[in-house]
Scaffold this active site. Structure first.
Site, mmCIF file in Angstrom:
data_model
loop_
_atom_site.group_PDB
_atom_site.id
_atom_site.type_symbol
_atom_site.label_atom_id
_atom_site.label_comp_id
_atom_site.label_asym_id
_atom_site.label_seq_id
_atom_site.Cartn_x
_atom_site.Cartn_y
_atom_site.Cartn_z
ATOM 1 N N CYS A 6 1.118 -0.872 0.253
ATOM 2 C CA CYS A 6 0.152 -0.174 -0.405
ATOM 3 C C CYS A 6 1.136 1.066 0.159
ATOM 4 O O CYS A 6 2.194 1.589 0.700
ATOM 5 C CB CYS A 6 -0.713 -0.127 1.587
ATOM 6 N N GLY A 98 -14.600 6.502 -7.509
ATOM 7 C CA GLY A 98 -13.338 6.855 -7.970
ATOM 8 C C GLY A 98 -12.787 7.103 -6.950
ATOM 9 O O GLY A 98 -11.807 7.366 -7.245
ATOM 10 N N HIS A 103 -6.221 2.844 0.747
ATOM 11 C CA HIS A 103 -6.231 2.915 2.040
ATOM 12 C C HIS A 103 -6.943 4.430 3.541
ATOM 13 O O HIS A 103 -6.596 5.322 1.607
ATOM 14 C CB HIS A 103 -4.559 2.973 2.293
ATOM 15 N N HIS A 105 -9.021 7.608 2.983
ATOM 16 C CA HIS A 105 -8.089 9.345 2.692
ATOM 17 C C HIS A 105 -9.126 9.637 3.099
ATOM 18 O O HIS A 105 -10.046 9.787 2.061
ATOM 19 C CB HIS A 105 -7.257 9.450 1.858
ATOM 20 N N HIS A 107 -9.861 13.422 1.426
ATOM 21 C CA HIS A 107 -9.208 14.874 0.274
ATOM 22 C C HIS A 107 -9.586 15.821 1.568
ATOM 23 O O HIS A 107 -11.466 16.317 1.297
ATOM 24 C CB HIS A 107 -9.564 15.088 -0.702
HETATM 25 P P1 5GP Z 1 -8.420 8.853 -5.114
HETATM 26 O O1 5GP Z 1 -9.081 8.308 -6.286
HETATM 27 O O2 5GP Z 1 -7.641 7.658 -4.583
HETATM 28 O O3 5GP Z 1 -9.138 8.928 -4.038
HETATM 29 O O4 5GP Z 1 -7.058 9.366 -4.686
HETATM 30 C C1 5GP Z 1 -5.658 9.119 -4.280
HETATM 31 C C2 5GP Z 1 -5.126 10.535 -4.001
HETATM 32 O O5 5GP Z 1 -3.651 10.708 -3.905
HETATM 33 C C3 5GP Z 1 -4.897 11.902 -6.003
HETATM 34 O O6 5GP Z 1 -5.408 12.594 -5.336
HETATM 35 C C4 5GP Z 1 -2.941 10.864 -5.301
HETATM 36 O O7 5GP Z 1 -2.913 12.508 -6.154
HETATM 37 C C5 5GP Z 1 -3.119 11.267 -4.510
HETATM 38 N N1 5GP Z 1 -1.610 10.389 -4.467
HETATM 39 C C6 5GP Z 1 -1.290 9.503 -5.192
HETATM 40 N N2 5GP Z 1 -0.405 8.780 -4.983
HETATM 41 C C7 5GP Z 1 0.665 9.580 -3.950
HETATM 42 C C8 5GP Z 1 1.616 9.870 -3.932
HETATM 43 O O8 5GP Z 1 2.772 9.342 -4.292
HETATM 44 N N3 5GP Z 1 2.178 10.435 -2.971
HETATM 45 C C9 5GP Z 1 1.417 11.829 -2.153
HETATM 46 N N4 5GP Z 1 1.536 12.523 -1.605
HETATM 47 N N5 5GP Z 1 -0.620 11.391 -3.042
HETATM 48 C C10 5GP Z 1 -0.048 10.637 -3.596
HETATM 49 ZN ZN ZN Z 2 -2.245 0.854 3.326
#
Ligand code: 5GP
Ligand code: ZN
Length: 118
Positions: A6, A98, A103, A105, A107
């Site tokens: 992860c 989306g 993991h 999170h 935003h």
């Molecule tokens: P999701 O679409 O899963 O809600 O968003 C995942 C977020 O994680 C995306 O906005 C992407 O830019 C961010 N992200 C993915 N990989 C990394 C990384 O290695 N470092 C950081 N700081 N953000 C990441």
């Molecule tokens: Zn994780």
């Protein structure tokens, strides 16, 4: 607790560098690598929970703490105050939600518009 594959577990452990916003025993926050807004950071539990869909009553306090931290950290990171300012919270869950990183999170996005997305 941790998933070896992860990316967010690796960020929490410091194996992948990130721009840290906040850390305590249970929670980590860092700037999104691909920001949609002038302020865009992610709040994550240190414990590997795949998504909101896996939450149980045992996570009540953790999630409550994350929600209380969001407005504090938003101001700290440069969002202007409610009601003229403010911020947006998004937690993408599952493929149709989306979610790309599995993991849990949250935003937190804010700052002057226009934003790239969101
Ligand atoms: P999701 O679409 O899963 O809600 O968003 C995942 C977020 O994680 C995306 O906005 C992407 O830019 C961010 N992200 C993915 N990989 C990394 C990384 O290695 N470092 C950081 N700081 N953000 C990441
Ligand atoms: Zn994780």
């Amino acid at each position: 607790m941790h998933d070896a594959n992860c990316i967010f577990c690796k960020i929490i452990e410091g194996k992948i560098p990130s721009r840290k916003v906040y850390e305590d025993e249970d929670i980590f926050a860092f700037h999104d690598i691909n920001p949609w807004a002038p302020v865009h950071f992610l709040l994550v539990p240190k414990q590997h929970i795949a998504s909101m869909a896996q939450l149980t009553p045992a996570h009540e306090r953790l999630m409550g703490r994350m929600m209380l931290l969001a407005p504090q950290l938003a101001l700290q990171e440069g969002c202007t105050p409610y009601p003229e300012g403010g911020f947006r919270i998004v937690s993408n869950t599952g493929a149709l939600g989306g979610q790309e990183v599995h993991h849990l999170h949250v935003h937190v996005m804010g700052g002057p518009r226009p934003w790239l997305r969101g």
